[in-house]
Scaffold this active site. Structure first.
Site, PDB file in Angstrom:
ATOM      1  N   ARG A 277      27.745  40.849  56.578  1.00  0.00           N
ATOM      2  CA  ARG A 277      28.915  41.219  57.364  1.00  0.00           C
ATOM      3  C   ARG A 277      28.774  42.625  57.960  1.00  0.00           C
ATOM      4  O   ARG A 277      29.194  42.878  59.075  1.00  0.00           O
ATOM      5  CB  ARG A 277      30.158  41.164  56.477  1.00  0.00           C
ATOM      6  CG  ARG A 277      31.407  41.604  57.188  1.00  0.00           C
ATOM      7  CD  ARG A 277      32.650  41.314  56.359  1.00  0.00           C
ATOM      8  NE  ARG A 277      33.838  41.711  57.103  1.00  0.00           N
ATOM      9  CZ  ARG A 277      34.332  42.941  57.102  1.00  0.00           C
ATOM     10  NH1 ARG A 277      33.731  43.887  56.417  1.00  0.00           N
ATOM     11  NH2 ARG A 277      35.412  43.228  57.802  1.00  0.00           N
TER      12      ARG A 277
ATOM     13  N   LYS B 130      45.957  38.591  46.551  1.00  0.00           N
ATOM     14  CA  LYS B 130      45.026  39.168  45.578  1.00  0.00           C
ATOM     15  C   LYS B 130      45.653  39.234  44.199  1.00  0.00           C
ATOM     16  O   LYS B 130      46.777  39.702  44.048  1.00  0.00           O
ATOM     17  CB  LYS B 130      44.648  40.585  46.015  1.00  0.00           C
ATOM     18  CG  LYS B 130      43.948  40.629  47.363  1.00  0.00           C
ATOM     19  CD  LYS B 130      42.476  40.801  47.194  1.00  0.00           C
ATOM     20  CE  LYS B 130      42.108  42.225  47.465  1.00  0.00           C
ATOM     21  NZ  LYS B 130      40.685  42.482  47.377  1.00  0.00           N
TER      22      LYS B 130
ATOM     23  N   CYS C 105      16.892  71.137  36.054  1.00  0.00           N
ATOM     24  CA  CYS C 105      18.291  71.275  36.461  1.00  0.00           C
ATOM     25  C   CYS C 105      19.172  71.343  35.211  1.00  0.00           C
ATOM     26  O   CYS C 105      19.052  70.508  34.321  1.00  0.00           O
ATOM     27  CB  CYS C 105      18.679  70.076  37.314  1.00  0.00           C
ATOM     28  SG  CYS C 105      20.428  70.032  37.709  1.00  0.00           S
TER      29      CYS C 105
HETATM   30  S1  IVH Z   1      38.018  33.647  55.461  1.00  0.00           S
HETATM   31  C1  IVH Z   1      38.663  36.038  59.367  1.00  0.00           C
HETATM   32  N1  IVH Z   1      37.827  32.384  53.137  1.00  0.00           N
HETATM   33  O1  IVH Z   1      37.254  37.756  51.688  1.00  0.00           O
HETATM   34  C2  IVH Z   1      38.493  35.236  58.134  1.00  0.00           C
HETATM   35  N2  IVH Z   1      37.193  34.669  53.275  1.00  0.00           N
HETATM   36  O2  IVH Z   1      39.108  39.914  52.423  1.00  0.00           O
HETATM   37  C3  IVH Z   1      37.859  35.941  57.008  1.00  0.00           C
HETATM   38  N3  IVH Z   1      36.378  35.611  51.178  1.00  0.00           N
HETATM   39  O3  IVH Z   1      35.381  39.038  54.365  1.00  0.00           O
HETATM   40  C4  IVH Z   1      37.197  35.113  56.012  1.00  0.00           C
HETATM   41  N4  IVH Z   1      36.597  33.778  49.976  1.00  0.00           N
HETATM   42  O4  IVH Z   1      34.122  37.952  52.393  1.00  0.00           O
HETATM   43  C5  IVH Z   1      37.655  33.539  53.821  1.00  0.00           C
HETATM   44  N5  IVH Z   1      37.688  31.203  51.139  1.00  0.00           N
HETATM   45  C6  IVH Z   1      37.508  32.326  51.828  1.00  0.00           C
HETATM   46  C7  IVH Z   1      37.015  33.489  51.222  1.00  0.00           C
HETATM   47  C8  IVH Z   1      36.870  34.657  51.985  1.00  0.00           C
HETATM   48  C9  IVH Z   1      36.225  35.053  49.980  1.00  0.00           C
HETATM   49  C10 IVH Z   1      36.072  37.024  51.499  1.00  0.00           C
HETATM   50  C11 IVH Z   1      35.271  37.221  52.761  1.00  0.00           C
HETATM   51  C12 IVH Z   1      36.128  38.098  53.652  1.00  0.00           C
HETATM   52  C13 IVH Z   1      37.023  38.757  52.652  1.00  0.00           C
HETATM   53  C14 IVH Z   1      38.309  39.198  53.308  1.00  0.00           C
END
Ligand code: IVH
Length: 684
Positions: free
Chosen positions: A147, A334, A451
């Site tokens: 990413r 979260k 050090c």
């Molecule tokens: S959707 C624009 N689906 O969470 C859509 N992300 O906080 C973004 N992640 O960068 C991604 N599980 O690395 C999506 N089932 C899931 C996910 C997921 C983990 C992570 C992903 C993203 C981050 C965002």
């Protein structure tokens, strides 16, 4: 002599090509069964036999090797590190909701925008790994990109190819047949998803790191990220990473008309798709699902940090659109256990025993899970960049069990106007020497062997519990000893006397007496503890013990060549060269001679070992009534058992004492048998 292949008669050539293709098909099918569906049909040995046959045929006929052959997962190294590449379309992140109210608010906005009162959502687990974009051209995996900052990532293709749940090729028409009868098969498409390191793989990695005397990886996500950025595809292949797919993009656009369809098609195409997904209607059903997910979490073999809620229909997603950094049609709920939000007052830098510089966030104190937290580790410069942290930011701080508190994210919405960015020092904050960052490593180190910070940490390590066990020689005393220059080397500990100790303002007669007794007692410590105390890079408790058991005397060890050293199990080239380097340094040999003169134990007697606990693994937690943790560990190891750091389904026993924490809970959740000290002693 001519090559075998040139002489090959056509009929045999056809048969050979047929067999090679057949083997590949079989191997791909079994990889899919094993790594994606978790339902193997053959044993590992049978799989290995097929792989061996294919490797042999390809070795004889290199002209038949194709890049998508199952033998080609581990290829060449990315020579000059990783190339930066722009994403076809930004990899956005998600907005977060931390409680029911925030989630309801988001749902209200979605409902209003869509003019509906119960939107169809699809809920997926929020896998705690890192996201990855895979590009397929004409059915072949051509690129894997991290990413990065969302716009530009790193090309980690060579590493990605070693992840067995990622198909190297996809048969023509598969994606299209899986979901879109009638529309043309795209020539190029992109699959996005999450790379995770399951707990079992994480545990194995940390056991290995411990055996090498390295600091354990902090959590599976960090370990997965570090692994993907390793310059050795061979290592990546052994780390057990798993890829879960969740998006398909064609020309930067969502390909299917529902998110559910995307997941279904990905699964049909041979990708691993997380099985815990559900379509729900309206926010109440979402909240119900979240409640269930919290208990599901304890049973999963990998870490999740929440639930992602997405609007299922793509047409509705398009109507909702995006804010600058995240889609309006999705949100991450979260889990918030054991975390708190507070402000970063300052970032300081600590220098460790090996000269490693660790940035630390100095926090406005915050009460989390029963204790006040005022400092949290930031690990290294890269982690600060990843978090996008500035001094003055509000951050989410997390602590779990016996783990050091850490900053997990910056609360962007609350960034004050006057935050300051942090620049990693170019010089050691303790001694002013230049610091260096070795290429390919994340750590920055002070190069000055003398050090004072390194000396302080070296002394504290030497005296620590589980090493030379000199009780009373802690931070306060060591700092004063250094300030007054009473100690300038580890060996000086053994020159201390009452008169000198009494010059320290913290030490009264009684304390001086007992400290001297402790120091005298430490002279009897076994050779492996002395070795451990020297602080040789990569030589942890276990390696020190193996070295002492093998070489029996300090002198034999000093005389050992790298080859001799590598005959010890668990000692590889990296450890052997660190040991040689240490003993080749005259200053270190001088230190050893002074320790010898002080009467330290430089020989070892062979211990009696039993095999009662062979093959069993133990996790220790809490305070036992009579044994210290080190003693318990030693007893278990002497009986052939292994002591590991965290609980998994495979753990044989958890030994719990007073104030046992999350490990005990986890043992209950996973059904791992629990022993108290008496039961452990009985077992021994
Ligand atoms: S959707 C624009 N689906 O969470 C859509 N992300 O906080 C973004 N992640 O960068 C991604 N599980 O690395 C999506 N089932 C899931 C996910 C997921 C983990 C992570 C992903 C993203 C981050 C965002």
């Amino acid at each position: 002599m001519s090559h075998e292949k040139a002489d090959l008669p056509t009929k045999d050539a056809i048969r050979l090509i047929g067999r090679v293709e057949e083997l590949r098909e079989e191997l791909r099918r079994h990889e899919h069964l094993y790594y994606v569906l978790d339902a193997p049909e053959i044993t590992d040995a049978e799989y290995d036999a097929l792989m061996r046959e294919l490797r042999e045929l390809e070795a004889k006929h290199p002209e038949l090797v194709t890049p998508d052959s199952p033998t080609q997962r581990v290829g060449g190294k990315p020579k000059d590190g990783f190339v930066k590449v722009a994403h076809s379309r930004p990899m956005l992140s998600l907005d977060n909701a931390y409680n029911e109210e925030e989630l309801r608010e988001w749902d209200r906005r979605v409902c209003t925008a869509l003019g509906s009162d119960a939107v169809e959502y699809i809920c997926e687990l929020k896998l705690d790994g890192l996201s990855l974009a895979l590009t397929y051209e004409n059915g072949q995996l051509v690129r894997g990109v991290t990413r990065g900052d969302g716009a530009i990532g790193e090309d980690v293709t060579t590493n990605v190819r070693t992840i067995r749940s990622i198909p190297l090729s996809i048969a023509p028409g598969t994606l299209h047949n899986a979901g879109l009868e009638g529309s043309p098969e795209p020539g190029t498409f992109e699959v996005r998803g999450e790379v995770v390191m399951p707990f079992a793989a994480f545990q194995k990695l940390n056991d290995e790191r411990e055996a090498q005397g390295l600091a354990p990886a902090v959590n599976p996500r960090n370990a997965a990220a570090g692994t993907l950025r390793t310059l050795e595809p061979n290592i990546v292949a052994q780390r057990g990473l798993v890829f879960y797919a969740y998006f398909v993009l064609v020309n930067g656009e969502t390909f299917f008309d529902k998110q559910y369809m995307t997941l279904f098609a990905l699964k049909k195409t041979g990708f691993r798709v997380n099985e815990h997904l559900k379509i729900v209607h309206g926010i109440n059903e979402v909240l119900q699902l979240i409640a269930n997910a919290e208990s599901l979490r304890a049973t999963l073999p990998y870490e999740i940090d929440g639930v992602v809620i997405k609007v299922n229909f793509v047409a509705q997603q398009q109507r909702l659109g995006f804010t600058g950094r995240a889609p309006r049609w999705a949100i991450a709920y979260k889990f918030t256990a054991k975390s708190g939000i507070t402000q970063v007052n300052a970032i300081t830098v600590q220098v460790g025993r090996t000269g490693k510089l660790t940035p630390v966030a100095e926090l406005v104190p915050v009460f989390i899970g029963g204790t006040t937290v005022s400092r949290a580790t930031l690990h290294n410069a890269e982690e600060i960049a990843r978090l996008g942290l500035e001094i003055g930011d509000f951050v989410v701080v997390e602590r779990g069990g016996d783990v050091i508190p850490k900053v997990v994210e910056v609360v962007r919405e609350r960034r004050p106007a006057d935050t300051k960015s942090f620049t990693f020092p170019t010089h050691c904050p303790e001694c002013g020497s230049v610091v260096v960052r070795v290429e390919g490593e994340v750590d920055t180190r002070c190069v000055n062997a003398n050090c004072p910070a390194r000396l302080r940490e070296a002394l504290l390590h030497f005296a620590a519990r589980g090493v030379m066990n000199i009780e009373g020689l802690g931070e306060a005393v060591v700092t004063q000893l250094l300030e007054r220059k009473l100690v300038q080397s580890i060996a000086d500990i053994y020159t201390l006397d009452e008169a000198r100790l009494l010059t320290l303002n913290l030490v009264k007669e009684k304390k001086a007496q007992s400290l001297l007794e402790e120091i005298a007692r430490s002279e009897q410590a076994p050779l492996d503890r002395v070795l451990l105390g020297l602080g040789i890079r990569f030589v942890g408790a276990r390696t020190a013990e193996l070295l002492a058991d093998t070489f029996l005397t300090m002198d034999a060890l000093i005389a050992a060549s790298r080859e001799d050293l590598e005959r010890v199990s668990e000692v590889g080239p990296r450890v052997s060269s660190a040991i040689r380097e240490f003993f080749d340094e005259p200053a270190n040999l001088a230190l050893i001679e002074r320790l010898r003169a002080a009467g330290l134990n430089f020989t070892t007697t062979v211990k009696e070992k039993s095999e009662k606990l062979t093959g069993m693994s133990f996790v220790l937690t809490g305070t036992l009534p009579t044994l210290t943790r080190e003693e318990a560990r030693e007893r278990i190891e002497r009986a052939g058992g292994r002591v590991i750091g965290s609980v998994s389904k495979k753990t044989s026993y958890v030994v719990a004492g007073d104030e046992a924490g999350s490990k005990l809970e986890k043992a209950h959740a996973l059904g791992v048998p629990i022993l108290d000290e008496a039961a452990l002693l009985a077992l021994l």
